[in-house]
Design a protein around this motif. Structure first.
Motif, PDB file in Angstrom:
ATOM      1  N   SER A   1       0.734  -1.101  -0.042  1.00 28.12           N
ATOM      2  CA  SER A   1       0.055  -0.031   0.106  1.00 28.12           C
ATOM      3  C   SER A   1       0.735   1.316   0.080  1.00 28.12           C
ATOM      4  N   GLU A   2       2.198   1.147   0.447  1.00 23.61           N
ATOM      5  CA  GLU A   2       3.083   2.369   0.424  1.00 23.61           C
ATOM      6  C   GLU A   2       3.383   2.684  -1.176  1.00 23.61           C
ATOM      7  N   TYR A   3       3.035   1.968  -1.869  1.00 20.42           N
ATOM      8  CA  TYR A   3       3.405   2.276  -3.413  1.00 20.42           C
ATOM      9  C   TYR A   3       2.129   2.170  -4.261  1.00 20.42           C
ATOM     10  N   SER A   4       0.806   2.450  -3.487  1.00 20.64           N
ATOM     11  CA  SER A   4      -0.227   2.259  -4.325  1.00 20.64           C
ATOM     12  C   SER A   4      -0.224   3.407  -5.468  1.00 20.64           C
ATOM     13  N   ASP A   5       0.303   4.441  -5.061  1.00 27.02           N
ATOM     14  CA  ASP A   5       0.376   5.786  -5.897  1.00 27.02           C
ATOM     15  C   ASP A   5       1.274   5.761  -7.060  1.00 27.02           C
ATOM     16  N   ARG A   6       1.701   4.520  -7.183  1.00 30.66           N
ATOM     17  CA  ARG A   6       2.714   4.322  -8.294  1.00 30.66           C
ATOM     18  C   ARG A   6       1.993   3.429  -9.403  1.00 30.66           C
ATOM     19  N   GLU A   7       0.762   2.923  -9.122  1.00 33.92           N
ATOM     20  CA  GLU A   7       0.277   2.248 -10.177  1.00 33.92           C
ATOM     21  C   GLU A   7      -0.110   2.917 -11.475  1.00 33.92           C
ATOM     22  N   GLY A   8       0.091   2.464 -12.671  1.00 31.92           N
ATOM     23  CA  GLY A   8      -0.096   2.900 -13.734  1.00 31.92           C
ATOM     24  C   GLY A   8       0.823   3.948 -14.215  1.00 31.92           C
ATOM     25  N   SER A   9       1.974   4.345 -13.053  1.00 29.96           N
ATOM     26  CA  SER A   9       3.069   5.468 -13.274  1.00 29.96           C
ATOM     27  C   SER A   9       4.110   4.742 -14.186  1.00 29.96           C
ATOM     28  N   SER A  10       4.872   5.479 -14.886  1.00 31.84           N
ATOM     29  CA  SER A  10       6.230   5.183 -15.797  1.00 31.84           C
ATOM     30  C   SER A  10       6.928   4.154 -14.805  1.00 31.84           C
ATOM     31  N   ASP A  11       7.020   4.249 -13.651  1.00 34.48           N
ATOM     32  CA  ASP A  11       8.407   3.409 -13.155  1.00 34.48           C
ATOM     33  C   ASP A  11       7.435   2.327 -12.318  1.00 34.48           C
ATOM     34  N   GLU A  12       6.351   1.962 -12.613  1.00 30.90           N
ATOM     35  CA  GLU A  12       5.461   1.071 -12.082  1.00 30.90           C
ATOM     36  C   GLU A  12       6.253  -0.163 -12.008  1.00 30.90           C
ATOM     37  N   ARG A  13       6.949  -0.911 -13.137  1.00 31.29           N
ATOM     38  CA  ARG A  13       7.521  -2.171 -13.192  1.00 31.29           C
ATOM     39  C   ARG A  13       8.781  -1.808 -12.390  1.00 31.29           C
ATOM     40  N   ASP A  14       9.627  -0.839 -12.487  1.00 32.54           N
ATOM     41  CA  ASP A  14      10.613  -0.884 -11.483  1.00 32.54           C
ATOM     42  C   ASP A  14      10.592  -0.800  -9.998  1.00 32.54           C
ATOM     43  N   ILE A  15       9.554  -0.307  -9.580  1.00 33.14           N
ATOM     44  CA  ILE A  15       9.251  -0.465  -8.229  1.00 33.14           C
ATOM     45  C   ILE A  15       8.488  -2.061  -7.908  1.00 33.14           C
ATOM     46  N   ALA A  16       7.732  -2.494  -8.820  1.00 36.67           N
ATOM     47  CA  ALA A  16       7.340  -3.852  -8.479  1.00 36.67           C
ATOM     48  C   ALA A  16       8.659  -4.884  -8.428  1.00 36.67           C
ATOM     49  N   ASP A  17       9.616  -4.623  -9.521  1.00 35.31           N
ATOM     50  CA  ASP A  17      10.755  -5.349  -9.220  1.00 35.31           C
ATOM     51  C   ASP A  17      11.882  -5.195  -8.179  1.00 35.31           C
ATOM     52  N   GLN A  18      11.830  -3.892  -7.496  1.00 32.90           N
ATOM     53  CA  GLN A  18      12.341  -4.014  -6.284  1.00 32.90           C
ATOM     54  C   GLN A  18      11.719  -4.595  -5.140  1.00 32.90           C
ATOM     55  N   ILE A  19      10.251  -4.531  -5.290  1.00 32.05           N
ATOM     56  CA  ILE A  19       9.565  -5.162  -4.050  1.00 32.05           C
ATOM     57  C   ILE A  19       9.832  -6.612  -4.257  1.00 32.05           C
ATOM     58  N   TYR A  20       9.745  -7.269  -5.483  1.00 35.04           N
ATOM     59  CA  TYR A  20       9.951  -8.547  -5.716  1.00 35.04           C
ATOM     60  C   TYR A  20      11.365  -9.010  -5.437  1.00 35.04           C
ATOM     61  N   GLN A  21      12.278  -8.377  -5.670  1.00 37.68           N
ATOM     62  CA  GLN A  21      13.942  -8.477  -5.166  1.00 37.68           C
ATOM     63  C   GLN A  21      13.897  -8.463  -3.639  1.00 37.68           C
ATOM     64  N   ARG A  22      13.225  -7.614  -3.046  1.00 34.84           N
ATOM     65  CA  ARG A  22      12.942  -7.532  -1.600  1.00 34.84           C
ATOM     66  C   ARG A  22      12.450  -8.826  -0.900  1.00 34.84           C
ATOM     67  N   VAL A  23      11.358  -9.223  -1.510  1.00 34.19           N
ATOM     68  CA  VAL A  23      10.713 -10.269  -1.093  1.00 34.19           C
ATOM     69  C   VAL A  23      11.703 -11.566  -0.993  1.00 34.19           C
ATOM     70  N   LYS A  24      12.096 -11.662  -2.119  1.00 30.82           N
ATOM     71  CA  LYS A  24      13.141 -12.952  -2.404  1.00 30.82           C
ATOM     72  C   LYS A  24      14.416 -12.864  -1.328  1.00 30.82           C
ATOM     73  N   ARG A  25      14.822 -11.716  -1.308  1.00 27.68           N
ATOM     74  CA  ARG A  25      16.109 -11.482  -0.355  1.00 27.68           C
ATOM     75  C   ARG A  25      15.614 -11.770   1.131  1.00 27.68           C
ATOM     76  N   GLU A  26      14.455 -11.378   1.646  1.00 29.08           N
ATOM     77  CA  GLU A  26      14.041 -11.711   2.867  1.00 29.08           C
ATOM     78  C   GLU A  26      13.710 -13.208   3.125  1.00 29.08           C
ATOM     79  N   LEU A  27      13.230 -13.638   2.088  1.00 28.66           N
ATOM     80  CA  LEU A  27      12.830 -14.979   2.043  1.00 28.66           C
ATOM     81  C   LEU A  27      14.157 -15.952   2.300  1.00 28.66           C
ATOM     82  N   GLU A  28      15.118 -15.759   1.392  1.00 28.69           N
ATOM     83  CA  GLU A  28      16.369 -16.367   1.562  1.00 28.69           C
ATOM     84  C   GLU A  28      16.902 -16.289   2.983  1.00 28.69           C
TER      85      GLU A  28
END
Length: 568
Positions: free
Chosen positions: A490-517
């Motif tokens: 929800s901290e990134y909800s304002d980025r939906e549809g923005s030009s950097d949405e994919r970049d933000i999603a990728d950062q979250i994706y990598q964070r989830v993976k790092r924290e799981l490892e």
């Protein structure tokens, strides 16, 4: 008095001493205690006190709390001598001993001392042992007999209903090697009964735990419990069928059918004695969807069902597992029973076939969802890939979570891959003459159907992902589940549809993976500290104590064990 120096640094300490010649019965004794506590609180200008009771003192304290819970800010019971009314009578034999001639009773006291002392102490006849013997020598024979009779009477007074009515924060401290009374088994019962409670399980300490100040700090226990209470970890949990999310999957089954799934998992739970750590990190609110993102263990038979079942039992929350569609073969919903995968034989409630459409629909309904991004590739690991993650580059599940303000919780599972040894993996199996063609012919149509929403269903590499390795059971290891700290999209909800949405999603994706490892690594380190991680020691403990053995994580709630760093 043991522990006094450490307690005096933070507390004004008062000790309740019952005179040796006192022969009061419970009502008279508790009335006098009530008057004395009120006097001390009035003189100290305080409304409540922090109470501690050990052994029979824990019985006195519990009875007092049942009468005056308003006077207690919190209570700590150390190796409690409470017991169910129908529990095997361990008091009568000791009462018989008190009838021995006076000249023989000192010998009995000396022989009883090793039962009170910590059996793990390297010098059992020195140091703390002397303190135990000295404390036993202060009790005359008739005093011991009177107090044993009080203990017998307390069993009738402390029913389950009485204990369940005490709404005071209670910490239960129990030593797994208490040889005098079954206090560890009793602590398991009390953990279920007290509405607001936590348990601290110590692997060693014996019955006279407080006597050994070098190994056990009561002041530290009180401080840690206070922090847990302040953080809301020690809270009252109400289990109600109404807490279940009203979803279509549940409407298909009666509560009897749902309970039957749990009973079918009883054997698996007894076999692997699962440990769940970090349940306090999972938000209690159902205002937003929650996505548990985990590592799929080798073969993938047990991690999903055990996690879903635990959430169902402890919170009455249905976690919707996104499972490979191939697992639903032969188990159509119209058969009327709860879904039980034909491939594994392990039942799981409310599972749905994994696809972007399924995830989108469940997120939109504010569901609790379980996703294994590594899917079949992680379940069908090859040699030298223990606990490795094989996630696709596509971070689509994160973008969906951002759209619905979902909470992502990294969820680690450890234990299965320490119990299984891969003899031949899928690559080795397909090198065997005629085996490759046979395996591909068995799975070809199923894979195409299961991966219809992907574009790579026709390459042989993808087809081989569903070929299970040939394994042998190296042991029956305990299973451990760890929940990481929530990640709020929800901290990134304002980025939906923005030009950097994919970049933000990728950062979250990598964070989830790092924290799981990182969580997997932490769970593996702690697993190695668990003396009951293998079946032989667990079975021995369960036969002797009729209770689930403790683990490397000492503090726990009704829902499961807690991460120690939460209290810091």
């Amino acid at each position: 008095m043991p522990q006094l120096l450490g307690l005096a640094q933070k507390y004004q300490v008062f000790s309740l001493v019952i005179p040796r010649a006192d022969r009061s019965h419970w009502d008279e004794l508790l009335t006098r205690i009530e008057v004395e506590v009120e006097r001390v609180l009035k003189e100290s200008s305080r409304r409540q006190a922090v109470f501690v009771g050990e052994s029979m003192g824990a019985v006195v304290l519990t009875l007092f709390l049942s009468r005056r819970p308003d006077l207690a800010a919190s209570a700590t019971l150390v190796n409690p001598a409470t017991a169910e009314a129908d529990e095997a009578d361990v008091i009568s034999p000791w009462l018989s001993v008190t009838q021995l001639p006076d000249e023989l009773f000192p010998i009995v006291r000396f022989l009883a001392a090793p039962l009170v002392q910590d059996s793990s102490h390297p010098e059992p006849f020195l140091g703390p042992f002397r303190k135990v013997v000295q404390s036993l020598e202060t009790l005359p024979q008739d005093t011991v007999a009177h107090r044993l009779r009080l203990l017998q009477e307390s069993r009738r007074m402390l029913s389950d209903r009485v204990i369940s009515s005490i709404h005071v924060p209670v910490a239960i401290v129990a030593a797994a090697n208490d040889r005098l009374i079954p206090s560890y088994r009793e602590s398991e019962r009390l953990l279920k009964l007290f509405p607001k409670t936590m348990r601290l399980s110590k692997l060693v300490g014996g019955h006279a735990m407080l006597q050994n100040e070098d190994k056990f700090s009561l002041a530290q226990v009180l401080d840690t419990f206070d922090k847990f209470c302040a953080a809301g970890v020690c809270r009252e949990i109400t289990l109600d069928r109404q807490n279940l999310t009203d979803v279509k999957a549940l409407k298909e089954y009666s509560y009897t059918e749902l309970d039957s799934v749990q009973s079918r998992l009883d054997g698996l739970r007894r076999l692997v004695s699962p440990v769940f750590v970090g349940m306090e990190r999972i938000p209690a609110s159902g205002e937003k969807p929650i996505l548990f993102v985990g590592n799929h263990v080798l073969l993938g038979f047990t991690d999903g069902p055990l996690l879903v079942d635990h959430m169902f039992q402890t919170r009455k929350i249905l976690v919707r597992a996104l499972a490979h569609p191939i697992l639903f073969e032969g188990t159509p919903r119209e058969t009327g029973g709860p879904p039980a995968f034909s491939v594994t034989g392990v039942p799981i409630i409310g599972a749905v076939g994994v696809s972007p459409r399924s995830l989108f629909s469940l997120l939109r309904q504010n569901q609790h969802i379980l996703l294994y991004p590594g899917g079949a590739r992680e379940a069908c690991k090859r040699k030298n890939e223990k606990y490795q993650l094989f996630w696709p580059a596509n971070q689509e599940f994160v973008r969906m979570c951002m759209r619905f303000n979902a909470t992502i919780i990294p969820t680690a599972s450890v234990g299965v891959e320490d119990a299984l040894e891969i003899v031949l993996d899928s690559e080795e199996l397909t090198r065997v003459p005629y085996v490759r063609e046979w395996l591909l012919s068995q799975f070809k149509d199923r894979i195409v159907e299961a991966r219809r929403w992907r574009n790579n269903v026709n390459d042989d590499k993808t087809k081989l992902e569903l070929i299970m390795p040939l394994v042998r059971v190296a042991g029956i290891s305990r299973q451990y589940f760890g929940f990481g700290r929530p990640i709020e999209t929800s901290e990134y909800s304002d980025r939906e549809g923005s030009s950097d949405e994919r970049d933000i999603a990728d950062q979250i994706y990598q964070r989830v993976k790092r924290e799981l490892e990182s969580l997997i690594d932490t769970m593996r380190v702690e697993r190695d500290k668990d003396p009951y991680k293998e079946a032989s020691e667990r079975i021995k403990f369960e036969l002797l104590n009729r209770a689930v053995p403790p683990s490397a994580w000492e503090w726990e709630t009704k829902e499961g064990h807690c991460f120690e760093d939460y209290s810091s």
